[in-house]
Every structure is written in C-alpha cells, then in structure tokens.
Design a protein around this motif. Structure first.
Motif, PDB file in Angstrom:
ATOM      1  N   ASN A 192       0.834  -1.204   0.000  1.00 11.39           N
ATOM      2  CA  ASN A 192       0.000   0.000   0.000  1.00 11.39           C
ATOM      3  C   ASN A 192       0.868   1.252   0.000  1.00 11.39           C
ATOM      4  OD1 ASN A 192      -2.329   1.571   0.081  1.00 11.39           O
ATOM      5  ND2 ASN A 192      -2.402   1.560   2.322  1.00 11.39           N
ATOM      6  N   LYS A 213       2.253   4.969  -1.879  1.00 12.34           N
ATOM      7  CA  LYS A 213       1.697   6.093  -2.630  1.00 12.34           C
ATOM      8  C   LYS A 213       1.836   5.807  -4.122  1.00 12.34           C
ATOM      9  CE  LYS A 213       2.767   9.488   0.960  1.00 12.34           C
ATOM     10  NZ  LYS A 213       3.536  10.721   1.306  1.00 12.34           N
ATOM     11  N   SER A 254      -4.729  11.294  -8.348  1.00  9.79           N
ATOM     12  CA  SER A 254      -4.241  10.567  -7.166  1.00  9.79           C
ATOM     13  C   SER A 254      -2.725  10.636  -7.067  1.00  9.79           C
ATOM     14  CB  SER A 254      -4.697   9.110  -7.227  1.00  9.79           C
ATOM     15  OG  SER A 254      -6.106   9.011  -7.177  1.00  9.79           O
ATOM     16  N   LEU A 267      -1.701  10.073  -3.169  1.00  5.92           N
ATOM     17  CA  LEU A 267      -2.597   9.161  -2.465  1.00  5.92           C
ATOM     18  C   LEU A 267      -2.014   7.754  -2.449  1.00  5.92           C
ATOM     19  CD1 LEU A 267      -6.155  10.146  -3.747  1.00  5.92           C
ATOM     20  CD2 LEU A 267      -4.923  11.012  -1.752  1.00  5.92           C
ATOM     21  N   LYS A 268      -2.305   7.047  -1.367  1.00  6.59           N
ATOM     22  CA  LYS A 268      -1.894   5.656  -1.293  1.00  6.59           C
ATOM     23  C   LYS A 268      -2.830   4.791  -2.135  1.00  6.59           C
ATOM     24  CE  LYS A 268       0.583   5.501   3.097  1.00  6.59           C
ATOM     25  NZ  LYS A 268       0.700   4.805   4.399  1.00  6.59           N
ATOM     26  N   THR A 313      -4.805   2.244  -1.396  1.00 10.41           N
ATOM     27  CA  THR A 313      -6.156   2.059  -0.871  1.00 10.41           C
ATOM     28  C   THR A 313      -6.993   3.324  -1.008  1.00 10.41           C
ATOM     29  OG1 THR A 313      -5.272   2.551   1.331  1.00 10.41           O
ATOM     30  CG2 THR A 313      -5.546   0.222   0.732  1.00 10.41           C
ATOM     31  N   GLU A 314      -6.363   4.478  -0.840  1.00 14.54           N
ATOM     32  CA  GLU A 314      -7.095   5.742  -0.979  1.00 14.54           C
ATOM     33  C   GLU A 314      -7.535   5.955  -2.425  1.00 14.54           C
ATOM     34  OE1 GLU A 314      -4.928   8.456   2.442  1.00 14.54           O
ATOM     35  OE2 GLU A 314      -3.879   8.123   0.540  1.00 14.54           O
ATOM     36  N   ALA A 315      -6.650   5.629  -3.361  1.00 16.41           N
ATOM     37  CA  ALA A 315      -6.997   5.779  -4.780  1.00 16.41           C
ATOM     38  C   ALA A 315      -8.125   4.828  -5.177  1.00 16.41           C
ATOM     39  CB  ALA A 315      -5.759   5.528  -5.644  1.00 16.41           C
ATOM     40  N   LEU A 333     -10.513   3.709  -3.248  1.00 15.51           N
ATOM     41  CA  LEU A 333     -11.754   4.250  -2.703  1.00 15.51           C
ATOM     42  C   LEU A 333     -12.283   5.377  -3.592  1.00 15.51           C
ATOM     43  CD1 LEU A 333     -13.586   3.861  -0.218  1.00 15.51           C
ATOM     44  CD2 LEU A 333     -12.304   5.696   0.908  1.00 15.51           C
ATOM     45  N   TYR A 334     -11.376   6.174  -4.084  1.00 18.65           N
ATOM     46  CA  TYR A 334     -11.701   7.262  -5.006  1.00 18.65           C
ATOM     47  C   TYR A 334     -12.271   6.688  -6.313  1.00 18.65           C
ATOM     48  CZ  TYR A 334     -10.723  12.085  -6.690  1.00 18.65           C
ATOM     49  OH  TYR A 334     -10.816  13.367  -7.152  1.00 18.65           O
TER      50      TYR A 334
END
Length: 892
Positions: free
Chosen positions: A149, A151, A201, A206-207, A209-211, A213-214
């Motif tokens: 995970n 960036k 992202s 963004l990491k 997992t964040e990407a 979710l996006y």
C-alpha cells in the motif's frame, strides 16, 4: 542528481530488447512493437502510464477490436500513455525467467511493473490462468491483497491491476482476489475517467487504498476489497454503507473512428480492418450472454461506417475488411452501406466479410455485397435441429427461414456453408439431437437442384451463463458426452456425404461452466490450476494438459459439486415445479447479483417460464418492449437506424492485370525488420503498395495479388544489404518517383537503395540470380584452445573437399542428400576475434562466403558452413551476426 532520483531513473529503464529477442524465439516480430498505427510516446513526458493486455498470444490479442479501440482512445488523452502487452510464447516465457527479466510493454519496452495501470481483457472463463502467468512473468504478486500500500507516485509502487470484458462484467467473483478493481461494461468512456482519477491521485500522493476508494465512486468500477462474501459465498455485500449494493455496468456508443489503428507485422487471426456497425443485440436468445450484457442496441450512422472503412482501408493497406456486430443482419442499413462501399471500393481489389449473420435476413442484397475480389465464407447459426427447441431457446428461426437462406446462398454460387449447432440445451431430447443430422440431410436434399451442398458443422456444448434465463440450468458432462456419441451415430446411420463435423471438447466446456457460475472460493483453484500447467486452455493442443490441471485443482479444493446449490436440476424436474416454487428458488441470491447489468432478475425468471412453455419473445428493436429493465436514463434506449434507399449497384471492376512496366528495386532489410519472416515481408510490401495507390498490376484468378517478386527469401534474423524485388505496373511509371513514394510508407529497416525500369519477360527474378555473398561469425563453445592455424585449416579442408554433402528433408518430409560443392565459389577468414589476449585464444572468427545460386535456387548458406566446420574441428560451434551482403544478378 540525488541518489533517489538516480534510482528512479534506473528503475524506468527499458529492457535490453536485442539481447532478449532473436531468431531463436518463435515469431520474434510479435514482440517488436512499432507497428503501423501505433502511438509512440515519450515515457517521461506523461504522468499516467497504462498497459492494456489481451491475455493471449499476439496473433490473437493484436487483432482484437476492443483492445485496439481502447488503446487508441487512451493515447489521445493528454499526459497519458498507453502501451500493450501479450501472453508470451513458452520459449520467451522460459527465457524471461532464466534471465530474470520482467515481461514488458511492446512499444516502450518498459517492464510491466513500471506502469501505473495494467488492464486485462477477461473475455473467456479459462483466460484467467493466462493472466496469472503474465503477472508472474511481470514479477507482480498475483493477489491484490499482497501488493504493498504505497503512494501511487512512489516509483516502487505496484501497478493497479484491473480487468474488463464480458467475463469480468458477467461474474467477476472467481477472479476478484486477483484484481484491484474491475471495469464493468463498455470502456470507451469509463477508462478515460479512471485515468483522470489516477492522474489526480498521483498528484495528491494518495496511497493505493485511498486511490481505490476514489475509483469506486465512478459508475462501472467495482473494487472487490470494498465488498465481502457472506458465509456460504452466495452473495456479496459492501463493507461500508457508502459503497453501492450493486455496481452498474457502463454503456457507450460505438466509435468506429478509433478502429483503424495497429497493422501487425505478423499474420494474425483477424488479418483485416474491422469496423463495428452495431453494438448490442435484443434478439433475446435465452442461452446468449452477450445478447443480455450488451443491451440496448446502438446502431452506427451509415455515413460514419462508410467514412471509417474508406479511411481505414487507405491507412492500413488491408485487402479485407469486416463489419462487426453480434448480428450484422440486424443492422437494417447494411444493404445500403454495403452497396455504397462496394461501389466506392469496387476498383480496389477489396473483400468484405460479415462474421455473424442471421440466415433469415440473408438475401440478394447481402449476397451482392459479400466478397469482392474473392468470395468469403458463409456462416450461420441455427443452434438447434428442431423447431420446438429453437422456440424454447427463443432463436426466432423457422425451418423455412433456414432453407430459404441456404438456397439463396447456393443461388449466389456459395457451395460451402458453415453451420453452428449446440447440444445440451434446456429441454433437449434425443430426438432433438437426431434432428441436427436430419436437418443437414434435408437441406442437402432440398438444395440438390443447385448442385452439391458442402456443410462444415461445429457442434458446441451448451454451458449456462450468468444473467441469462438459463443461468439456473444443470449441466452433466456425462450427458453431454452421451449426446455427442448419439449425434455421431446418427450421422453414420444417415451416411451423409460432404459434411465435416467438429465437436467441442466436453471437458473444457465443463470447466467453463464451473468457473462461469463460481464465487470467490475459486481463486485458489485458479492459482493451483495455473501452477499445475493450465494456460492457453482455449488452444486445441493444450486441452489435455488444461483438463488435467483443472481436475487436480478442483479436486484439491473439494469443490466438485459447488454448483448444485444454484441449479434447478433437469428440465423435466423444473417443469414439475409450481410457479411459486420456481419463483422462490430462482429468487435466491446468486454470487453475481451485485452486478447490475440492467436486466431485471424477475424478468429472467419470467423468460424462463416462457421457455418452459416454448413461448417466443419478439425482438424489442423491431417490435414491442419486452420490459427486460435495461432501457432508461442510466443505460439509454435502443437506437435503431431505419433502412435507407439502397444505391444503384455499379459494376465491380476486376483488378488491373495488364503489365506495361516493370521496376526492379534493390533494397536492404536490416534491424529491426530482420525479425520478420519472408511471408510477413511480402504481406507488408503488399499493404504498402495498396497504401501508395500506385498503379500496380495484379495477378488473375480467385485471389488476385500484386505482381511482386522477391529474389530469394532471407532466413529469419538475417540482415540483407543487397536484396532485389521486381514489381509490375499497368501504367508507365518513373522509378525514382516509385522509390520515393514507397520509402515514405515503409518502416525503419526496409530501405530502398535504387530502382530502375527493366524489360518485362517470362524469366522470373529468382532465375536471374547468380551469386550470394555472406558474412557471419563462428564461435567455438568447447574448452579446447583455438588459434588462427586451426581455423584456417578447417576452412581449407572444406575448400579441398571433393564433395560437400548436406542431408535434410524436403517439403513432403522425405530424406534428401545434396552435394553443395559446385556452388562454393569462395570461403575465407575475414577477421579473427581474440577473446584472450594473454594466450591469443581465438574462440571466434568472422567468415566471408560467396556461393553461386543454381536455377532451382540452391546455394550454400552460413548454416551449411557451420555444419562442415563442426565436422572438421570436431567441436561444438555457434553462429551469430549473419548478414547477406549482396545478391548478385546475372549480367544481361
């Protein structure tokens, strides 16, 4: 430069292509990239780096229309680069592992792990093992959960791995653990949206997992890690209330303007221009998953098709084009478009193919537009032999339609027709099986006034598919095998002639069924099958190995009977259920219910009831709405273009066969074009002449070809610096203009050195050859010390030999023995390559060879010299750096 910047720059170095790929690799040109129509962009000037893969061998993947369209679209987006990758052949896969080199994109030659996104087309259930093989070769973990995970802008971050395509859209669950996300439905608008999210992202650091979710906020993007299966894996629920319970597939209109890229250097399975004319099918065949997943129907405007074909044929130089749809015949403007194209391209020696046609719509207009310079084959799909069974599956085809279509084909001189049938269909009886043979017999008998009707039959096995009315049907491999044998026996009993039959392997169909209606428990099964040898499972020669591997994997997991919970049983047992019992069973959750295709599940149940009653449902594109649930603001409505006036047919001009001028061209074939075969070189030159629109003369006959002669084929991997070709024209032309016009259209590595006009005579170019001059390097692989005297003595032994025998086999496989001594003009040491300066050990030498060429084309080649040197030195030798420096013509 800082240390981290230096590490990043090193990380994004391309692989050493020339060290990895040579003539020892089968069809090395398939890995070369740089084909006509590719988008060669600067890696470092783009923020987002995609690689799209059709996970099959290049000859299959490079001709896939969806792959070409998405590749072309993504490369039009600012700051985004799209490359391609394919499943390597076993020889290259082995070499990649031996040399610890990662699988790479064919254009940038960057390792796949350097990209931001890797997208696989999952169009076939058994294709998943190919994807795992490619991920492993790319040195990327096959499971999404194991990818770190980091960036997204971290150069060590793993690419986001996703899949799209029919299988990914219908039921992604068996493959869910392998992918970071899945793109459901049409990708033309969806993928650019994904690219913009990834670009943002990376800018925001963004990491992973964040990407993800996006990304999940985009309609059509399914992120499996945000969902979980219930304890019995019968349904999928979101982990968070913010995630939608159902993920809707995306729908886009066809974009034919993006279909004209990529003209491969090697021959592919669909070696032609393909233009989509209609997307979606509303016929409602109850076994057909594509017909359910691609609704609504969307027609392309006739003028767009005509423009795309005209432009595409000029850009690509193809001799064939096809108009593509699930059912081309349902494109009502087909006669108008076909006649217009036939009129416009009638003098271009071009052939039209229609891969999927409805036999009930085959008429004089369709027959007229098919073919061109040569007749293409005809293929129809009755699916079932009896009218009763065709009604159960809602085929919408009568015996009269079938007979009228075949008779119309024979009226237009088609003597060979391919027919597709299925066995194992719901409601099928032994009499229905026998009716397939009876139907073929009846068609031949009813058409005998036209002569012999030759039939080529493909008998496939029905496998239930998600999102169809038959998704609850039971399939028995033993019963399918019995029905195959029954049909074979019936054909024998009827003693039918002029029929060829191909049966689909029941074992492979059984595995397709197992995967197609599976759930998340199958991920380790797929992994085990891959590790046990599964891969390229769709290829006939791989099927025994594939079945063994899958059997091991399924047995190991103990999931042999996993489908029983979602199956209704036999057709007769289903007929005994009450309406309430049927609805109650079919309303139970299924592993793919969270995928919203637009088709209402209650409508599928209702249509299953229609099938039980053998009631047909009309095509909603041309009749009333069937209320399937698709049409609406999210997925759109049927867009059917009404037929327009058919243009007056113009006489098709035969290709020019006159020969008024012959141009002799001297050319060089060098790196990288030395990696394409002789036949692929001819195809490349033929397409180049078409693109040039020069007045080239064609041969006559069934399949006219440009009058082009190449003097003597170069072996694969060999550079040629003095090759010759003759080209005939039907008008007088200036050789300088010909050379200049052609050179502008040719790729790097094909250089036209000079051109001159010569007399046209009956003597072929190959018969005018006199000598061939070669240079090459021979290296000894033995430990024995070599010096210049030993090399010279070995060469002298060859020169002094009374005969130089070469033993091989002819084209028919028969042993032959030939003496090449009469062809040996000279053989000499060009240079000694000293490998060890202390001992002057000369492991390698450079040799020059001159050989005369017999009237039959026989001459000495470097491989022959290597063989004779091996015998003389009693050493193991290798040969490299082969060049044919010049072909010398006879003096007039």
């Amino acid at each position: 430069m800082s240390k981290s910047a230096a590490e990043t720059k090193k990380l994004f170095n391309p692989i050493d292509f020339e060290q990895l790929i040579n003539d020892e690799i089968h069809q090395p040109a398939q890995y070369m990239g740089k084909e006509l129509g590719t988008q060669n962009q600067d890696w470092h000037k783009n923020e987002v780096h995609w690689v799209l893969s059709y996970p099959e061998l290049y000859e299959v993947g490079a001709s896939n229309l969806g792959h070409i369209i998405l590749y072309s679209i993504l490369n039009k987006i600012p700051n985004q680069l799209c490359d391609r990758a394919y499943l390597p052949g076993p020889d290259l896969a082995k070499r990649l592992r031996e040399q610890s080199v990662g699988l790479f994109g064919v254009e940038s030659r960057q390792p796949l792990k350097n990209f931001d996104l890797i997208g696989f087309s999952l169009s076939y259930e058994l294709g998943a093992t190919n994807i795992l093989e490619m991920l492993d070769l790319a040195e990327i973990d096959i499971y999404a959960k194991n990818r770190e995970n980091l960036k997204l802008n971290d150069p060590h971050s793993s690419p986001l791995i996703f899949a799209g395509g029919p299988t990914a859209t219908s039921n992604p669950e068996p493959y869910a653990y392998f992918f970071d996300f899945l793109a459901l439905g049409d990708g033309e608008e969806l993928l650019p949206e994904i690219g913009l999210i990834i670009q943002e992202s990376k800018r925001l650091a963004l990491k992973r997992t964040e990407a993800l979710l996006y990304l999940s906020e985009i309609p059509g993007v399914y992120v499996p890690s945000l969902y979980q299966a219930n304890p019995d894996y019968s349904s999928i629920e979101p982990l968070d209330k913010s995630s939608p319970k159902q993920i809707i597939r995306r729908v886009a209109n066809p974009m034919p303007q993006y279909s004209m890229g990529l003209v491969p250097y090697v021959e592919t399975v669909h070696d032609r221009l393909t233009i989509e004319i209609r997307r979606g099918c509303t016929r409602g065949c109850r076994f057909c998953q594509p017909g359910m997943l691609t609704r609504p129907a969307r027609d392309v405007a006739p003028e767009e098709i005509v423009t795309a074909v005209e432009t595409g044929m000029k850009k690509t130089g193809y001799s064939d084009f096809s108009l593509l749809s699930l059912s081309c015949s349902d494109y009502l403007s087909l006669p108008q478009v076909g006649v217009e194209l036939r009129n416009k391209l009638g003098d271009k020696n071009i052939t039209l193919q229609l891969p999927s046609q409805r036999i009930d719509r085959f008429d004089d207009n369709i027959a007229h537009i098919l073919g061109g310079s040569r007749k293409a084959g005809l293929t129809f799909a009755p699916e079932a032999g009896s009218q009763r069974l065709r009604d159960i599956i809602n085929k919408g085809l009568t015996n009269a339609d079938l007979l009228n279509g075949i008779r119309k084909a024979m009226e237009h001189k088609y003597k060979k027709v391919k027919l597709y049938f299925m066995i194992g269909l719901p409601g099928e009886t032994d009499e229905d099986i026998k009716d397939i043979a009876a139907t073929c017999h009846w068609l031949q008998d009813e058409c005998k006034d036209f002569g012999r009707l030759y039939l080529n039959l493909t008998i496939s096995n029905f496998t239930p598919k998600p999102h169809t009315p038959f998704q609850w049907h039971s399939v028995s491999s033993l019963e399918l095998q019995r029905r195959q044998e029954l049909l074979k026996l019936e054909f024998q009993n009827l003693n039918l002639k002029h029929i060829k039959i191909n049966f689909t392997d029941v074992r492979i169909s059984t595995i397709e069924n197992f995967l197609g209606r599976g759930d998340r428990r199958l991920a380790p099964v797929i992994e085990t099958a891959w590790k046990s040898g599964a891969g390229m499972d769709a290829w006939f020669e791989s099927q025994d190995r594939a079945y063994k591997a899958w059997s091991i994997a399924i047995s190991k997991a103990g999931l042999q009977n996993k489908l029983r919970d979602i199956e209704l049983g036999t057709w007769e047992s289903v007929r005994k259920l009450t309406e309430d019992e049927l609805i109650a069973f079919c309303s139970k959750p299924l592993p793919w219910d969270h995928i919203d295709t637009g088709i209402n599940k209650q409508w599928l149940i209702k249509d299953l009831q229609n099938a039980l009653a053998a009631d047909t449902v009309p095509d909603c594109s041309f009749d009333k709405c069937s209320n399937c649930g698709v049409c609406g603001p999210e997925l759109g409505h049927n867009n059917v273009i009404q037929p327009q006036e058919i243009p007056v047919r113009e006489d098709t001009q035969s290709p020019h066969i006159d020969r008024k001028c012959r141009i002799r061209i001297k050319f060089a074939k060098t790196n990288p074009m030395h990696l394409i075969s002789h036949l692929d070189l001819i195809r490349l030159l033929e397409r180049t002449f078409r693109r040039s629109e020069l007045p080239i003369s064609y041969s006559g006959g069934f399949h006219p070809l440009p009058r082009l002669q190449i003097a003597l084929a170069l072996p694969l991997g060999v550079e040629g610096f003095g090759e010759w070709m003759d080209v005939d024209f039907y008008e007088e032309v200036d050789p300088k203009i010909i050379r200049n016009q052609l050179q502008r259209l040719l790729p790097k590595g094909i250089n036209l050195l000079k051109a001159e006009t010569i007399l046209i005579n009956k003597t072929s170019l190959s018969q005018n050859l006199s000598k061939a001059k070669w240079s090459f390097v021979i290296t000894t692989n033995s430990n024995e010390e070599m010096n210049l005297n030993k090399w010279n003595q070995a060469i002298q032994n060859i020169l002094n030999s009374q005969e130089l025998i070469w033993i091989d086999t002819n084209k028919k496989g028969h042993r032959r023995e030939r003496d090449f001594k009469p062809q040996l003009n000279s053989l000499k040491l060009k240079d000694a390559i000293i490998n060890d300066k202390k001992t002057s050990n000369q492991k390698s030498i450079s040799i020059e060879l001159e050989s005369s060429i017999s009237p039959l084309g026989q001459s000495i080649k470097p491989i022959h010299v290597k063989y004779w040197l091996t015998n003389s030195l009693e050493a193991t030798l290798s040969i490299t750096d082969i060049q044919r420096n010049e072909l010398i013509l006879k003096k007039c």
